[in-house]
Scaffold this motif. Sequence first.
Motif, PDB file in Angstrom:
ATOM      1  N   ASN A 208     -40.811 -29.082 -48.732  1.00 30.74           N
ATOM      2  CA  ASN A 208     -39.703 -30.019 -48.530  1.00 30.74           C
ATOM      3  C   ASN A 208     -38.414 -29.578 -49.232  1.00 30.74           C
ATOM      4  OD1 ASN A 208     -38.384 -32.343 -47.670  1.00 30.74           O
ATOM      5  ND2 ASN A 208     -39.083 -33.563 -49.415  1.00 30.74           N
ATOM      6  N   LEU A 209     -38.054 -28.327 -48.998  1.00 28.29           N
ATOM      7  CA  LEU A 209     -36.800 -27.825 -49.568  1.00 28.29           C
ATOM      8  C   LEU A 209     -35.644 -28.307 -48.697  1.00 28.29           C
ATOM      9  CD1 LEU A 209     -37.842 -24.124 -50.352  1.00 28.29           C
ATOM     10  CD2 LEU A 209     -37.753 -26.070 -51.933  1.00 28.29           C
ATOM     11  N   LEU A 210     -34.552 -28.613 -49.384  1.00 27.57           N
ATOM     12  CA  LEU A 210     -33.338 -29.033 -48.680  1.00 27.57           C
ATOM     13  C   LEU A 210     -32.820 -27.881 -47.821  1.00 27.57           C
ATOM     14  CD1 LEU A 210     -31.877 -31.713 -49.083  1.00 27.57           C
ATOM     15  CD2 LEU A 210     -30.648 -30.683 -51.000  1.00 27.57           C
ATOM     16  N   LEU A 211     -32.930 -26.684 -48.348  1.00 24.90           N
ATOM     17  CA  LEU A 211     -32.472 -25.490 -47.634  1.00 24.90           C
ATOM     18  C   LEU A 211     -32.911 -24.246 -48.399  1.00 24.90           C
ATOM     19  CD1 LEU A 211     -29.785 -24.301 -49.381  1.00 24.90           C
ATOM     20  CD2 LEU A 211     -28.795 -26.370 -48.431  1.00 24.90           C
ATOM     21  N   ILE A 212     -32.851 -23.120 -47.686  1.00 26.35           N
ATOM     22  CA  ILE A 212     -33.090 -21.802 -48.307  1.00 26.35           C
ATOM     23  C   ILE A 212     -31.783 -21.032 -48.139  1.00 26.35           C
ATOM     24  CG2 ILE A 212     -34.383 -19.632 -48.173  1.00 26.35           C
ATOM     25  CD1 ILE A 212     -36.702 -21.307 -46.883  1.00 26.35           C
ATOM     26  N   GLU A 213     -31.170 -20.654 -49.277  1.00 24.61           N
ATOM     27  CA  GLU A 213     -29.841 -20.028 -49.234  1.00 24.61           C
ATOM     28  C   GLU A 213     -29.951 -18.508 -49.191  1.00 24.61           C
ATOM     29  OE1 GLU A 213     -27.405 -21.689 -52.352  1.00 24.61           O
ATOM     30  OE2 GLU A 213     -25.834 -20.189 -52.094  1.00 24.61           O
ATOM     31  N   GLN A 214     -29.256 -17.923 -48.226  1.00 20.53           N
ATOM     32  CA  GLN A 214     -29.078 -16.476 -48.053  1.00 20.53           C
ATOM     33  C   GLN A 214     -30.327 -15.661 -48.395  1.00 20.53           C
ATOM     34  OE1 GLN A 214     -25.861 -15.604 -46.926  1.00 20.53           O
ATOM     35  NE2 GLN A 214     -26.588 -13.566 -46.465  1.00 20.53           N
ATOM     36  N   PRO A 215     -31.414 -15.859 -47.620  1.00 19.54           N
ATOM     37  CA  PRO A 215     -32.614 -15.069 -47.916  1.00 19.54           C
ATOM     38  C   PRO A 215     -32.468 -13.582 -47.596  1.00 19.54           C
ATOM     39  CG  PRO A 215     -32.961 -16.479 -45.971  1.00 19.54           C
ATOM     40  CD  PRO A 215     -31.673 -16.910 -46.601  1.00 19.54           C
ATOM     41  N   LEU A 216     -31.764 -13.244 -46.487  1.00 19.15           N
ATOM     42  CA  LEU A 216     -31.757 -11.846 -45.996  1.00 19.15           C
ATOM     43  C   LEU A 216     -30.412 -11.171 -46.289  1.00 19.15           C
ATOM     44  CD1 LEU A 216     -33.634 -12.553 -42.630  1.00 19.15           C
ATOM     45  CD2 LEU A 216     -34.594 -12.126 -44.904  1.00 19.15           C
ATOM     46  N   GLY A 217     -30.099 -10.131 -45.527  1.00 19.96           N
ATOM     47  CA  GLY A 217     -28.948  -9.263 -45.818  1.00 19.96           C
ATOM     48  C   GLY A 217     -27.639  -9.991 -46.111  1.00 19.96           C
ATOM     49  N   TYR A 218     -26.842  -9.419 -47.008  1.00 21.21           N
ATOM     50  CA  TYR A 218     -25.625 -10.113 -47.457  1.00 21.21           C
ATOM     51  C   TYR A 218     -24.530 -10.152 -46.402  1.00 21.21           C
ATOM     52  CZ  TYR A 218     -23.813  -5.429 -48.445  1.00 21.21           C
ATOM     53  OH  TYR A 218     -23.403  -4.127 -48.348  1.00 21.21           O
ATOM     54  N   ASP A 219     -24.677  -9.314 -45.356  1.00 16.38           N
ATOM     55  CA  ASP A 219     -23.675  -9.358 -44.288  1.00 16.38           C
ATOM     56  C   ASP A 219     -24.314  -9.720 -42.960  1.00 16.38           C
ATOM     57  OD1 ASP A 219     -21.005  -9.176 -44.758  1.00 16.38           O
ATOM     58  OD2 ASP A 219     -20.927  -6.977 -44.770  1.00 16.38           O
ATOM     59  N   ASP A 220     -25.540 -10.218 -43.025  1.00 16.79           N
ATOM     60  CA  ASP A 220     -26.321 -10.382 -41.796  1.00 16.79           C
ATOM     61  C   ASP A 220     -26.228 -11.769 -41.171  1.00 16.79           C
ATOM     62  OD1 ASP A 220     -28.714  -9.704 -39.982  1.00 16.79           O
ATOM     63  OD2 ASP A 220     -29.305 -11.559 -40.980  1.00 16.79           O
ATOM     64  N   ASN A 221     -26.199 -11.793 -39.854  1.00 17.73           N
ATOM     65  CA  ASN A 221     -26.381 -13.014 -39.078  1.00 17.73           C
ATOM     66  C   ASN A 221     -27.627 -12.902 -38.201  1.00 17.73           C
ATOM     67  OD1 ASN A 221     -24.436 -14.922 -39.613  1.00 17.73           O
ATOM     68  ND2 ASN A 221     -22.940 -14.071 -38.213  1.00 17.73           N
ATOM     69  N   TYR A 222     -27.847 -11.689 -37.672  1.00 15.06           N
ATOM     70  CA  TYR A 222     -28.859 -11.471 -36.641  1.00 15.06           C
ATOM     71  C   TYR A 222     -30.293 -11.695 -37.144  1.00 15.06           C
ATOM     72  CZ  TYR A 222     -31.496  -9.032 -33.030  1.00 15.06           C
ATOM     73  OH  TYR A 222     -32.402  -8.721 -32.069  1.00 15.06           O
ATOM     74  N   GLN A 223     -30.610 -11.088 -38.290  1.00 10.49           N
ATOM     75  CA  GLN A 223     -31.979 -11.239 -38.810  1.00 10.49           C
ATOM     76  C   GLN A 223     -32.221 -12.689 -39.255  1.00 10.49           C
ATOM     77  OE1 GLN A 223     -34.077  -8.405 -39.350  1.00 10.49           O
ATOM     78  NE2 GLN A 223     -32.603  -6.746 -39.104  1.00 10.49           N
ATOM     79  N   HIS A 224     -31.166 -13.288 -39.806  1.00 12.84           N
ATOM     80  CA  HIS A 224     -31.302 -14.695 -40.205  1.00 12.84           C
ATOM     81  C   HIS A 224     -31.601 -15.564 -38.991  1.00 12.84           C
ATOM     82  CE1 HIS A 224     -29.199 -13.616 -44.089  1.00 12.84           C
ATOM     83  NE2 HIS A 224     -30.061 -14.512 -44.542  1.00 12.84           N
ATOM     84  N   SER A 225     -31.037 -15.210 -37.832  1.00 14.40           N
ATOM     85  CA  SER A 225     -31.298 -16.033 -36.643  1.00 14.40           C
ATOM     86  C   SER A 225     -32.762 -15.913 -36.238  1.00 14.40           C
ATOM     87  CB  SER A 225     -30.347 -15.676 -35.499  1.00 14.40           C
ATOM     88  OG  SER A 225     -30.810 -14.549 -34.800  1.00 14.40           O
ATOM     89  N   LYS A 226     -33.339 -14.736 -36.446  1.00 18.64           N
ATOM     90  CA  LYS A 226     -34.770 -14.575 -36.134  1.00 18.64           C
ATOM     91  C   LYS A 226     -35.617 -15.392 -37.111  1.00 18.64           C
ATOM     92  CE  LYS A 226     -34.839 -10.055 -34.009  1.00 18.64           C
ATOM     93  NZ  LYS A 226     -35.480  -8.740 -34.049  1.00 18.64           N
ATOM     94  N   LEU A 227     -35.235 -15.383 -38.375  1.00 17.24           N
ATOM     95  CA  LEU A 227     -35.992 -16.130 -39.390  1.00 17.24           C
ATOM     96  C   LEU A 227     -35.838 -17.640 -39.164  1.00 17.24           C
ATOM     97  CD1 LEU A 227     -37.694 -16.082 -41.985  1.00 17.24           C
ATOM     98  CD2 LEU A 227     -35.558 -15.957 -43.301  1.00 17.24           C
ATOM     99  N   GLN A 228     -34.614 -18.090 -38.940  1.00 21.45           N
ATOM    100  CA  GLN A 228     -34.377 -19.537 -38.799  1.00 21.45           C
ATOM    101  C   GLN A 228     -35.222 -20.132 -37.671  1.00 21.45           C
ATOM    102  OE1 GLN A 228     -31.900 -22.339 -40.379  1.00 21.45           O
ATOM    103  NE2 GLN A 228     -33.984 -22.725 -39.712  1.00 21.45           N
ATOM    104  N   LYS A 229     -35.361 -19.391 -36.573  1.00 18.59           N
ATOM    105  CA  LYS A 229     -36.113 -19.906 -35.423  1.00 18.59           C
ATOM    106  C   LYS A 229     -37.579 -20.127 -35.745  1.00 18.59           C
ATOM    107  CE  LYS A 229     -32.938 -18.155 -31.941  1.00 18.59           C
ATOM    108  NZ  LYS A 229     -31.844 -17.955 -32.921  1.00 18.59           N
ATOM    109  N   GLN A 230     -38.071 -19.507 -36.821  1.00 16.77           N
ATOM    110  CA  GLN A 230     -39.488 -19.656 -37.161  1.00 16.77           C
ATOM    111  C   GLN A 230     -39.717 -20.575 -38.364  1.00 16.77           C
ATOM    112  OE1 GLN A 230     -41.878 -16.038 -36.582  1.00 16.77           O
ATOM    113  NE2 GLN A 230     -39.904 -15.003 -36.314  1.00 16.77           N
ATOM    114  N   LEU A 231     -38.654 -21.211 -38.831  1.00 15.75           N
ATOM    115  CA  LEU A 231     -38.781 -22.104 -39.996  1.00 15.75           C
ATOM    116  C   LEU A 231     -38.335 -23.513 -39.649  1.00 15.75           C
ATOM    117  CD1 LEU A 231     -37.230 -19.937 -42.873  1.00 15.75           C
ATOM    118  CD2 LEU A 231     -39.656 -20.165 -42.280  1.00 15.75           C
TER     119      LEU A 231
END
Length: 369
Positions: A208-231
């Motif tokens: 029950n975390l409010l959010l997970i801040e910047q888990p992946l690359g510091y300039d990344d959007n693409y990999q984060h989009s893959k991760l977000q879809k599975q969380l």
Amino acid sequence: MKIEKIELRHIKMELVSPFTTSMGTEYDEEHIIVSVDAEGITGWGECVAEGTPFYSYETVTTAWHILQDFLIPAILGKDLTSIDQAIQLYSKVRGHRMAKAGLEAALWDVFAKSKNISLSKMIGGARETIDVGVSIGIQPTEEELIKKIEGYLAEGYKRIKIKIAPGNDIQFVKAVRKEFPEILFQVDANSSYELKHIDLFKQMDDYNLLLIEQPLGYDDNYQHSKLQKQLKTPICLDESIHSLDDTRAAIELDSCRVINIKPGRVGGFTESKLIHDYCETKNIPVWCGGMLESGIGRAGNVALASLPNFKLPGDISASKRYYKADIVEPEFVVNKDGTMNVPTKPGIGVEINMKMLDIVTVRNKEFKL
Ligand code: OSB
Ligand code: MG
């Protein structure tokens, strides 16, 4: 407003306790204080570039160079009718958003003071108090972390954020949730993981975390989009959002469902407001991040966080959580109910403690026509 004089001060302030993140341990914080004199008014801003290029490529040295050689010459001596005009005058400079934000902040203070209104009012703020949280560095043991959190909760803080890094993650999350099942709780990885660590984030989904801040690359959007879809847990981007354009891309890609706005990272209050307004239309909540600012930068963050779509508590803590003595008066304090008062006096709404400012200044330079 005729810009008559600008002064830069490189400051170094010792933290009350070391701050450990995936990027290393900080013992003190170096920033640049910018002051702008115009028609008898002095405006103050803080450039949050740090001593090291570990959070951002900008450093105190690069920001000093960009301010001294490009931004200040673009506006010194000019008779400015608006902040947008100043932004236009230095718009040829690409990037270096922290340098720009430091100067822009001082101009906002000048213009607000000239209109005799608070910075909050001038930005479009809608609240008298803001909800605040605290960002806690990586602790040696779970017990020490729990003790720190107990102390901050007793002071009133409404939300706890802990830093995580590979090897210092799920065990801390479990320990905190066991001890405090109900608190608003989030984690910040500062880009220390890769998509291959997805199982760890799936485990975190159960806490029950409010959010997970910047888990992946510091300039990344693409990999984060893959991760977000599975969380289930929202990802919040910090490092990879530098502008309204980045924000649009991140939201359209579903790379995150929350945005951390730091005025320094995005080039100032003007861009912060654009991001805020856009997120509001997309039902994406935002919150105000921090860069361990002195009271000068903190005043700006507090004003910004008074805008209506700042829906989550910010990393805006009391002066004494960071420094033994702040360089503004009064210092920022947290109310018992976990709020902080938004200054109502003109501009940033706090006075500069010149004696303290002189003590923490390691070099300064004045620019006059
Ligand atoms: O990632 O939010 C971050 C401090 C320095 C650099 C980056 C970050 C932070 C913090 C502290 O988390 C926030 C604060 O209380 O100022
Ligand atoms: Mg962060």
